[in-house]
Design a protein around this motif. Structure first.
Motif, PDB file in Angstrom:
ATOM      1  N   TYR A 170       0.840  -1.199   0.000  1.00 48.70           N
ATOM      2  CA  TYR A 170       0.000   0.000   0.000  1.00 48.70           C
ATOM      3  C   TYR A 170       0.883   1.261   0.000  1.00 48.70           C
ATOM      4  O   TYR A 170       1.829   1.361   0.783  1.00 48.70           O
ATOM      5  N   VAL A 269     -11.098   4.017   2.280  1.00 51.06           N
ATOM      6  CA  VAL A 269     -10.918   2.829   3.120  1.00 51.06           C
ATOM      7  C   VAL A 269     -11.846   1.711   2.665  1.00 51.06           C
ATOM      8  O   VAL A 269     -11.445   0.539   2.554  1.00 51.06           O
ATOM      9  N   HIS A 270     -13.098   2.052   2.377  1.00 52.00           N
ATOM     10  CA  HIS A 270     -14.050   1.042   1.899  1.00 52.00           C
ATOM     11  C   HIS A 270     -13.581   0.452   0.571  1.00 52.00           C
ATOM     12  O   HIS A 270     -13.624  -0.779   0.373  1.00 52.00           O
ATOM     13  N   ALA A 272     -10.530   0.283  -0.571  1.00 48.99           N
ATOM     14  CA  ALA A 272      -9.352  -0.544  -0.328  1.00 48.99           C
ATOM     15  C   ALA A 272      -9.746  -1.900   0.248  1.00 48.99           C
ATOM     16  O   ALA A 272      -9.134  -2.933  -0.073  1.00 48.99           O
ATOM     17  N   ARG A 273     -10.776  -1.890   1.091  1.00 47.36           N
ATOM     18  CA  ARG A 273     -11.218  -3.145   1.701  1.00 47.36           C
ATOM     19  C   ARG A 273     -11.761  -4.113   0.651  1.00 47.36           C
ATOM     20  O   ARG A 273     -11.347  -5.290   0.602  1.00 47.36           O
ATOM     21  N   THR A 276      -8.977  -5.229  -1.766  1.00 46.62           N
ATOM     22  CA  THR A 276      -8.124  -6.223  -1.124  1.00 46.62           C
ATOM     23  C   THR A 276      -8.823  -7.576  -1.061  1.00 46.62           C
ATOM     24  O   THR A 276      -8.214  -8.622  -1.314  1.00 46.62           O
ATOM     25  N   ILE A 320      -9.638  -2.277   6.910  1.00 49.75           N
ATOM     26  CA  ILE A 320      -9.524  -2.894   5.591  1.00 49.75           C
ATOM     27  C   ILE A 320      -9.690  -4.415   5.702  1.00 49.75           C
ATOM     28  O   ILE A 320      -9.641  -5.132   4.713  1.00 49.75           O
TER      29      ILE A 320
END
Length: 405
Positions: A170, A269-270, A272-273, A276, A320
């Motif tokens: 990241y 953040v959402h 990226a979660r 991922t 995440i």
């Protein structure tokens, strides 16, 4: 993000005080103490990375100045001063339990695909309009962790080879930021478009998450992105020394913040979660291989870690869906003998410091088991890294020559 203290308050205070005493520059020492004040007073420890030596250049003429670093740079040391290595810290002082997220792989699949977009079952939508192919990831070398830790002299000449991505690094773009408010909407979109163009031109990352949480694929997952160089990481069995080839790069369009202000907004953040989740479902790599650039970055020139310090602190691992691995000992230190200097210490928080201290503790134990001084053992480890690096560069040169003929 759950930025709770990981060490009892009295241990944190002495830990920070001892580290501060190793910083010779009084200004740097004061800044370090200020940046870690929360860990002493009991406030949550949320120390974001500081961007050192970030390059600035203009874009879009006089109408827009975009301060942007393709990979946020930090020159760890001139090489004149020896790296500061702390005294070994006992495990009891640095290993308080952290919240562990089960290492499960979500069931995520491709729902729909067009020439411009992909949609996945967890709600992820990837914009493919800016894809820029790069060098194909044919294969990359990895090394058995056991062989390195056992000191086998020929391990550098006997790598294994893999072709699938093994994890995620990241990053932050370090681009200039407009206020995230409705009246700045035009400027936010203008800056975001400029960031995409630069990232695309330089093939810097596989994915970019903009300020609005939109996910853009830049470099195909089948290709190498120019995001991490000869960085170092390890899982339970394998040591990776070329994260450009072995790991995928995900960048947040953000600039390192001071204090305890989050460096990524909820939309990012959402995004990226779920990104991922999709990548782990697709390639089945463990969450321990989802790391920040600051954790893996090294400078082979002076054998110091922390050449780049993006996400040296404050990365939202838990939000995440990942366990916080800041406390994991960096393999660059215990496997290859890298050191670090006061500037890198200043750029990190107590959470990352736990991993650094544990790695130093591990080196001390390994040297003692071999009956040699730590300095000599560190030199042996550094030689191992240089042998690996030479082998990787020779293989890259040979590959380039084959492509030219």
């Amino acid at each position: 993000m759950h930025g709770v203290r990981l060490i009892p308050r009295n241990l944190v205070g002495s830990f920070v005080e001892r580290r501060a005493g190793q910083i010779q520059d009084p200004i740097a020492r004061l800044r370090y103490l200020q940046s870690n004040l929360g860990s002493i007073t009991g406030r949550p420890v949320l120390h974001p990375a500081k961007s050192w030596g970030v390059k600035r250049f203009g874009m879009l003429g006089a109408a827009l100045l975009l301060g942007f670093s393709l990979i946020p740079r930090y020159q760890a040391s001139s090489g004149i001063k020896a790296p500061v290595v702390p005294q070994p810290v006992g495990h009891a002082a640095v290993t308080a339990p952290a919240e562990v997220v089960p290492d499960t792989i979500a069931n995520v699949w491709l729902v729909d695909q067009t020439p411009d977009f992909e949609t996945y079952s967890n709600g992820l939508r990837i914009d493919d309009r800016y894809v820029k192919p790069n060098e194909k990831r044919i294969s990359y070398a990895v090394y058995q962790r056991g062989a390195i830790e056992a000191g086998q002299s020929d391990f550098a000449r006997q790598p294994e080879f893999r072709s699938e991505p093994a994890g995620i690094v990241y990053h932050t773009t370090e681009s200039d930021q407009a206020r995230f408010t409705p009246d700045q909407n035009s400027r936010l979109k203008r800056i975001g478009k400029a960031v995409i163009e630069v990232v695309q031109q330089n093939r810097s990352y596989h994915f970019l998450i903009d300020r609005f949480g939109q996910v853009f694929r830049i470099v195909p997952e089948t290709d190498v992105a120019n995001h991490a160089g000869y960085s170092v990481w390890a899982d339970g069995k394998i040591v990776y020394v070329n994260l450009n080839s072995s790991f995928l790069g995900i960048a947040f369009e953000t600039q390192t913040q001071l204090g305890d202000i989050p460096s990524a907004n909820p939309a990012q953040v959402h995004a990226a979660r779920i990104l991922t989740e999709m990548l782990r479902a697709k390639y089945h790599f463990p969450q321990s291989n989802c790391v920040t650039h600051a954790q893996v970055s090294v400078n082979p020139g002076n054998m110091l870690v922390g050449y780049h310090t993006d996400w040296a602190g404050n990365f939202p691992f838990h939000d995440i869906g990942l366990s916080d691995n800041y406390t994991v000992p960096p393999p660059s230190i215990y496997a290859f003998g890298f050191g670090y200097d006061p500037t890198f210490v200043h750029a990190t928080g107590v959470r990352l410091w736990q991993g650094l201290a544990l790695a130093e503790d591990q080196i001390t134990t390994q040297a003692a088991s071999r009956g040699i001084p730590v300095s000599r053992y560190r030199a042996i480890l550094q030689k191992q890294y240089k042998e690996v690096l030479a082998a990787l560069k020779a293989a890259a040169t040979a590959s380039d020559n084959r492509h030219e003929t």
